[in-house]
Design a protein around this motif. Sequence first.
Motif, PDB file in Angstrom:
ATOM      1  N   ASN A 112       0.828  -1.208   0.000  1.00  0.00           N
ATOM      2  CA  ASN A 112       0.000   0.000   0.000  1.00  0.00           C
ATOM      3  C   ASN A 112       0.860   1.255   0.000  1.00  0.00           C
ATOM      4  OD1 ASN A 112      -2.578  -1.072  -0.223  1.00  0.00           O
ATOM      5  ND2 ASN A 112      -2.748  -1.410   1.972  1.00  0.00           N
ATOM      6  N   ALA A 113       1.975   1.239   0.721  1.00  0.00           N
ATOM      7  CA  ALA A 113       2.881   2.391   0.727  1.00  0.00           C
ATOM      8  C   ALA A 113       3.449   2.608  -0.673  1.00  0.00           C
ATOM      9  CB  ALA A 113       3.996   2.183   1.744  1.00  0.00           C
ATOM     10  N   ARG A 114       3.826   1.537  -1.342  1.00  0.00           N
ATOM     11  CA  ARG A 114       4.370   1.642  -2.703  1.00  0.00           C
ATOM     12  C   ARG A 114       3.306   2.145  -3.670  1.00  0.00           C
ATOM     13  NH1 ARG A 114       8.522  -1.046  -6.174  1.00  0.00           N
ATOM     14  NH2 ARG A 114       9.631  -1.548  -4.278  1.00  0.00           N
ATOM     15  N   LEU A 115       2.074   1.622  -3.527  1.00  0.00           N
ATOM     16  CA  LEU A 115       0.992   2.027  -4.425  1.00  0.00           C
ATOM     17  C   LEU A 115       0.625   3.499  -4.268  1.00  0.00           C
ATOM     18  CD1 LEU A 115      -1.398  -1.050  -4.137  1.00  0.00           C
ATOM     19  CD2 LEU A 115      -0.178  -0.301  -6.191  1.00  0.00           C
ATOM     20  N   SER A 116       0.707   4.014  -3.051  1.00  0.00           N
ATOM     21  CA  SER A 116       0.268   5.393  -2.812  1.00  0.00           C
ATOM     22  C   SER A 116       1.404   6.408  -2.855  1.00  0.00           C
ATOM     23  CB  SER A 116      -0.464   5.482  -1.472  1.00  0.00           C
ATOM     24  OG  SER A 116       0.380   5.074  -0.415  1.00  0.00           O
ATOM     25  N   ALA A 117       2.636   5.947  -3.035  1.00  0.00           N
ATOM     26  CA  ALA A 117       3.779   6.865  -3.082  1.00  0.00           C
ATOM     27  C   ALA A 117       3.601   7.890  -4.208  1.00  0.00           C
ATOM     28  CB  ALA A 117       5.078   6.091  -3.282  1.00  0.00           C
ATOM     29  N   GLY A 118       3.815   9.146  -3.877  1.00  0.00           N
ATOM     30  CA  GLY A 118       3.722  10.211  -4.864  1.00  0.00           C
ATOM     31  C   GLY A 118       2.331  10.796  -5.027  1.00  0.00           C
ATOM     32  N   PHE A 119       1.372  10.311  -4.261  1.00  0.00           N
ATOM     33  CA  PHE A 119       0.007  10.805  -4.343  1.00  0.00           C
ATOM     34  C   PHE A 119      -0.398  11.393  -3.001  1.00  0.00           C
ATOM     35  CE2 PHE A 119       0.314   7.610  -7.619  1.00  0.00           C
ATOM     36  CZ  PHE A 119      -0.309   8.216  -8.697  1.00  0.00           C
ATOM     37  N   SER A 120      -1.162  12.474  -3.050  1.00  0.00           N
ATOM     38  CA  SER A 120      -1.634  13.099  -1.818  1.00  0.00           C
ATOM     39  C   SER A 120      -2.762  12.267  -1.214  1.00  0.00           C
ATOM     40  CB  SER A 120      -2.148  14.512  -2.107  1.00  0.00           C
ATOM     41  OG  SER A 120      -3.361  14.443  -2.856  1.00  0.00           O
ATOM     42  N   GLU A 121      -3.083  12.552   0.026  1.00  0.00           N
ATOM     43  CA  GLU A 121      -4.194  11.873   0.693  1.00  0.00           C
ATOM     44  C   GLU A 121      -5.503  12.119  -0.071  1.00  0.00           C
ATOM     45  OE1 GLU A 121      -6.396   9.541   3.112  1.00  0.00           O
ATOM     46  OE2 GLU A 121      -4.211   9.661   3.052  1.00  0.00           O
ATOM     47  N   GLU A 122      -5.691  13.326  -0.558  1.00  0.00           N
ATOM     48  CA  GLU A 122      -6.908  13.645  -1.310  1.00  0.00           C
ATOM     49  C   GLU A 122      -6.974  12.839  -2.604  1.00  0.00           C
ATOM     50  OE1 GLU A 122      -4.762  16.074  -0.135  1.00  0.00           O
ATOM     51  OE2 GLU A 122      -5.989  16.571   1.608  1.00  0.00           O
ATOM     52  N   GLU A 123      -5.847  12.715  -3.292  1.00  0.00           N
ATOM     53  CA  GLU A 123      -5.822  11.917  -4.523  1.00  0.00           C
ATOM     54  C   GLU A 123      -6.125  10.449  -4.226  1.00  0.00           C
ATOM     55  OE1 GLU A 123      -2.644  14.108  -7.463  1.00  0.00           O
ATOM     56  OE2 GLU A 123      -1.854  13.208  -5.617  1.00  0.00           O
TER      57      GLU A 123
END
Length: 146
Positions: free
Chosen positions: A114-125
């Motif tokens: 999940n950390a890898r999947l969400s890297a580079g994206f904001s919480e809102e995104e």
Amino acid sequence: MTGAIDRRLVYLLNVGHRRLQRWIQARTADSGVTAAQSGVLFHLARQDGALIGEVGQALDAAPSAMSGLADRMVESGLIERRPDRRDGRAWRLFLTPAGRRALVEAKNGLADINARLSAGFSEEEMQVVARWLSSLPGKFPSDQDR
């Protein structure tokens, strides 16, 4: 001007899914627990003793696929299958101590993914991505949902 975002959603979903599955398989090969088995462990962590059909429905797995998956997990000592007390034809699935240990490992691995999947994206995104992905089952119901 920067390039337009690729909006071939079906293509992007398929490629992303295949890459993610291969990446997960390569990293979990030594653990002996597959992604599908992890899904069963996660479900039973929330609802130990669930009916096999309930687990299959939660994972969007066909009854025959769920039966085979449960058989393999029983053989590997991750879960135990017991007849339902009210309906002798139905089966309930329970975590074993080995299944609980595998669940801890799966949770740790999922946190990394999940950390890898969400890297580079904001919480809102990520909220938008999660909302979009969560909408898919309602837009494309399975035969079980009808």
